[in-house]
Design a protein around this motif. Structure first.
Motif, short mmCIF file in Angstrom:
data_model
loop_
_atom_site.label_atom_id
_atom_site.label_comp_id
_atom_site.label_asym_id
_atom_site.label_seq_id
_atom_site.Cartn_x
_atom_site.Cartn_y
_atom_site.Cartn_z
N ASP A 265 -26.06 -117.04 -73.52
CA ASP A 265 -25.87 -117.55 -74.89
C ASP A 265 -26.01 -116.41 -75.91
OD1 ASP A 265 -25.44 -120.10 -74.02
OD2 ASP A 265 -27.49 -120.80 -74.38
N GLN A 266 -27.01 -115.55 -75.69
CA GLN A 266 -27.20 -114.46 -76.63
C GLN A 266 -26.04 -113.47 -76.56
OE1 GLN A 266 -30.67 -111.97 -76.20
NE2 GLN A 266 -30.39 -111.02 -78.19
N MET A 267 -25.49 -113.27 -75.38
CA MET A 267 -24.34 -112.38 -75.25
C MET A 267 -23.19 -112.86 -76.14
SD MET A 267 -25.10 -109.97 -73.03
CE MET A 267 -23.60 -109.39 -72.30
N GLN A 268 -22.98 -114.16 -76.16
CA GLN A 268 -21.93 -114.69 -77.01
C GLN A 268 -22.27 -114.49 -78.48
OE1 GLN A 268 -18.82 -115.85 -76.01
NE2 GLN A 268 -18.50 -115.58 -78.21
N ARG A 269 -23.56 -114.59 -78.83
CA ARG A 269 -23.96 -114.34 -80.22
C ARG A 269 -23.69 -112.88 -80.60
NH1 ARG A 269 -28.37 -117.66 -78.77
NH2 ARG A 269 -29.81 -115.89 -78.64
N LEU A 270 -23.87 -111.98 -79.67
CA LEU A 270 -23.55 -110.59 -79.94
C LEU A 270 -22.07 -110.42 -80.24
CD1 LEU A 270 -25.59 -108.74 -77.14
CD2 LEU A 270 -26.24 -109.08 -79.53
N CYS A 271 -21.25 -111.09 -79.45
CA CYS A 271 -19.80 -111.04 -79.70
C CYS A 271 -19.48 -111.56 -81.10
CB CYS A 271 -19.05 -111.88 -78.66
SG CYS A 271 -19.19 -111.33 -76.96
N ASP A 272 -20.08 -112.70 -81.43
CA ASP A 272 -19.81 -113.34 -82.73
C ASP A 272 -20.30 -112.48 -83.89
OD1 ASP A 272 -18.76 -115.43 -81.26
OD2 ASP A 272 -20.57 -116.67 -81.42
N ALA A 273 -21.35 -111.67 -83.65
CA ALA A 273 -21.93 -110.85 -84.72
C ALA A 273 -21.19 -109.52 -84.91
CB ALA A 273 -23.41 -110.58 -84.42
N GLY A 274 -20.26 -109.23 -84.04
CA GLY A 274 -19.50 -108.00 -84.19
C GLY A 274 -20.00 -106.82 -83.36
N ILE A 275 -20.95 -107.07 -82.46
CA ILE A 275 -21.39 -106.02 -81.54
C ILE A 275 -20.25 -105.72 -80.57
CG2 ILE A 275 -22.98 -105.46 -79.65
CD1 ILE A 275 -24.33 -105.32 -82.33
N THR A 276 -19.95 -104.44 -80.38
CA THR A 276 -18.85 -104.07 -79.49
C THR A 276 -19.33 -103.47 -78.17
OG1 THR A 276 -18.70 -101.85 -80.49
CG2 THR A 276 -17.33 -103.61 -81.45
N ASP A 277 -20.55 -102.88 -78.15
CA ASP A 277 -21.03 -102.19 -76.96
C ASP A 277 -22.49 -102.54 -76.72
OD1 ASP A 277 -18.91 -99.79 -76.20
OD2 ASP A 277 -18.85 -100.34 -78.31
N ASP A 278 -22.77 -103.09 -75.53
CA ASP A 278 -24.12 -103.47 -75.18
C ASP A 278 -24.62 -102.61 -74.03
OD1 ASP A 278 -26.41 -105.58 -75.27
OD2 ASP A 278 -25.86 -105.41 -73.15
N PHE A 279 -25.89 -102.15 -74.14
CA PHE A 279 -26.48 -101.26 -73.14
C PHE A 279 -27.70 -101.90 -72.47
CE2 PHE A 279 -23.98 -98.63 -75.89
CZ PHE A 279 -23.54 -97.56 -75.11
N THR A 280 -27.70 -103.23 -72.38
CA THR A 280 -28.84 -103.96 -71.85
C THR A 280 -28.76 -104.19 -70.34
OG1 THR A 280 -28.95 -105.15 -73.96
CG2 THR A 280 -30.23 -106.07 -72.16
N MET A 281 -27.58 -104.05 -69.75
CA MET A 281 -27.33 -104.59 -68.43
C MET A 281 -27.96 -103.85 -67.27
SD MET A 281 -25.99 -107.46 -68.51
CE MET A 281 -27.00 -107.75 -69.95
N GLY A 282 -29.28 -103.97 -67.18
CA GLY A 282 -30.02 -103.52 -66.02
C GLY A 282 -31.15 -104.50 -65.80
N PHE A 283 -31.62 -104.61 -64.58
CA PHE A 283 -32.80 -105.43 -64.32
C PHE A 283 -34.04 -104.65 -64.72
CE2 PHE A 283 -30.03 -107.34 -60.93
CZ PHE A 283 -30.00 -108.62 -61.44
N ALA A 284 -35.01 -105.32 -65.34
CA ALA A 284 -36.25 -104.65 -65.71
C ALA A 284 -37.10 -104.33 -64.48
CB ALA A 284 -37.06 -105.52 -66.67
N ASP A 285 -37.00 -105.17 -63.45
CA ASP A 285 -37.90 -105.03 -62.30
C ASP A 285 -37.34 -104.20 -61.16
OD1 ASP A 285 -36.06 -107.14 -61.92
OD2 ASP A 285 -37.35 -108.10 -60.42
N ALA A 286 -36.08 -103.77 -61.24
CA ALA A 286 -35.51 -102.95 -60.17
C ALA A 286 -34.33 -102.16 -60.71
CB ALA A 286 -35.06 -103.82 -58.99
N ALA A 287 -34.33 -100.86 -60.45
CA ALA A 287 -33.23 -100.00 -60.90
C ALA A 287 -32.04 -100.14 -59.96
CB ALA A 287 -33.70 -98.55 -60.95
N GLY A 288 -30.86 -99.90 -60.50
CA GLY A 288 -29.66 -99.97 -59.67
C GLY A 288 -28.50 -100.59 -60.42
#
Length: 382
Positions: A265-288
């Motif tokens: 849901d928040q990802m869609q809010r980012l789209c609606d707000a005009g965010i073009t590039d997101d750098f969140t896509m990693g798991f906090a508990d495991a790298a990869g």
């Protein structure tokens, strides 16, 4: 649906739209002869969410056409859209979909970018040259969760009790003596990678709960730091609130969620707000490879089945993920060799290397500094 299918075919061919046109996604055997490679649909795309095929690419010849035996296009959709989060209800104490709940963490599949492996297989079946080994882009990113430890009342008192009066008075007089003020050191390290894109993610939310402590974006401390970082050609992104709040006016289109906390849901809010590039896509508990690719991709909303304008940049490694006992709990040597392995996969697939190091943790964890130096050297050598 056609737009999503065409996008994934283009993803599988590293953006080569002409090559993508040679891939058919159909069960109609009468038209298979029109394609060089055919991926027969399993019937789930756009209808329901099921766990995908995750094995090697298997194929057979039907006359002159190569027909894959498994719907790897649906597999791509499953991971690029984060559709798994719709069928797994479990979340950690911060409301995050953690690696331990994902099929990737449960089956130890985070160290190999499966979708990049599929791209290589498809490229070979199409007799196309593979991209040369090397990093496509390097993103050295830093979240400014804490600008200074001792330059507010709460931090001053806590520092006084832990470190003594001399330390907090020195920091109060000169921010450069504050343990959180590691920015010149980070700049020096990052400058060793000539073509790196360096991004600092800055909080712009009220100081409450998990967003605390906040810093004053109109105060002299931030103003001076901002001027210094700008002089080093550094970009800034929004480090949005733990609670999902976004400023009414965005000064940037780059984004990372605090605590890596980000729902569909928040990802869609980012789209609606005009965010073009997101750098969140990693798991906090495991790298990869949370998205099972090392390449930047456009997000597909699995609820609306729309290909959005939001580009996701996979976060490969975060400092605290490696060291914290409740996450991976590695020592310095283990963390280094783990990073060597996944950095090698990024390089093999000509992917983007995106890592996150916090300014505050350089002081809090003894080997975060030395490990970052080693990783920077590893990047330079490759």
């Amino acid at each position: 649906m056609t737009e999503i299918i065409n996008y994934i075919k283009s993803f599988l061919t590293y953006g080569d739209t002409a090559a993508a046109a040679a891939i058919g996604y159909t069960t109609d055997q009468a038209v298979w002869k029109n394609y060089k490679v055919v991926i027969p649909p399993n019937g789930h795309l756009g209808k329901d969410i099921v766990y995908p095929y995750m094995g090697h690419v298997r194929s057979k010849h039907v006359e002159k056409t190569i027909v894959l035996e498994d719907d790897i296009l649906y597999t791509c959709f499953f991971f690029l859209s984060r559709a798994e989060e719709l069928i797994v209800p479990d979340r950690d104490k911060h409301g995050r979909f953690a690696a331990k709940y994902s099929i990737l963490g449960q089956h130890n599949n985070l160290q190999i970018p499966l979708l990049d492996e599929y791209s290589r297989s498809v490229m070979k079946l199409l007799d196309l040259d593979l991209p040369s080994a090397g990093f496509g882009h390097v993103y050295l990113t830093h979240d400014i969760d804490v600008l200074a430890c001792f330059r507010n009342m709460r931090g001053f008192i806590g520092g006084w009790l832990r470190e003594g009066m001399d330390a907090v008075l020195d920091a109060a007089e000169d921010i450069r003596k504050d343990p959180a003020y590691t920015f010149p050191w980070l700049v020096k390290q990052d400058n060793k990678v000539p073509d790196a894109k360096v991004i600092y993610f800055v909080k712009d939310t009220p100081g409450k709960g998990y967003d605390y402590p906040q810093y004053n974006l109109h105060g002299k401390d931030w103003t001076r730091l901002q001027k210094y970082l700008k002089s080093k050609k550094i970009q800034f992104g929004l480090h949005s609130s733990y609670y999902g709040d976004l400023p009414s006016k965005l000064a940037t289109t780059l984004h990372r969620s605090h605590y890596l906390r980000c729902s569909i849901d928040q990802m869609q809010r980012l789209c609606d707000a005009g965010i073009t590039d997101d750098f969140t896509m990693g798991f906090a508990d495991a790298a990869g490879f949370r998205l099972q690719t090392s390449r930047a991709v456009r997000w597909i909303n699995p609820v609306t089945m729309q290909l959005t304008g939001l580009t996701l940049h996979p976060l490969i490694v975060m400092d605290g993920t490696l060291s914290q006992a409740n996450y991976m709990g590695l020592n310095e040597d283990e963390a280094y060799y783990y990073c060597v392995q996944i950095f090698g996969k990024v390089r093999q697939h000509h992917g983007d290397l995106c890592i996150l190091w916090h300014n505050i943790d350089l002081d809090g964890t003894p080997w975060h500094k030395s490990l970052y130096e080693q990783l920077i050297q590893l990047i330079v050598e490759n």
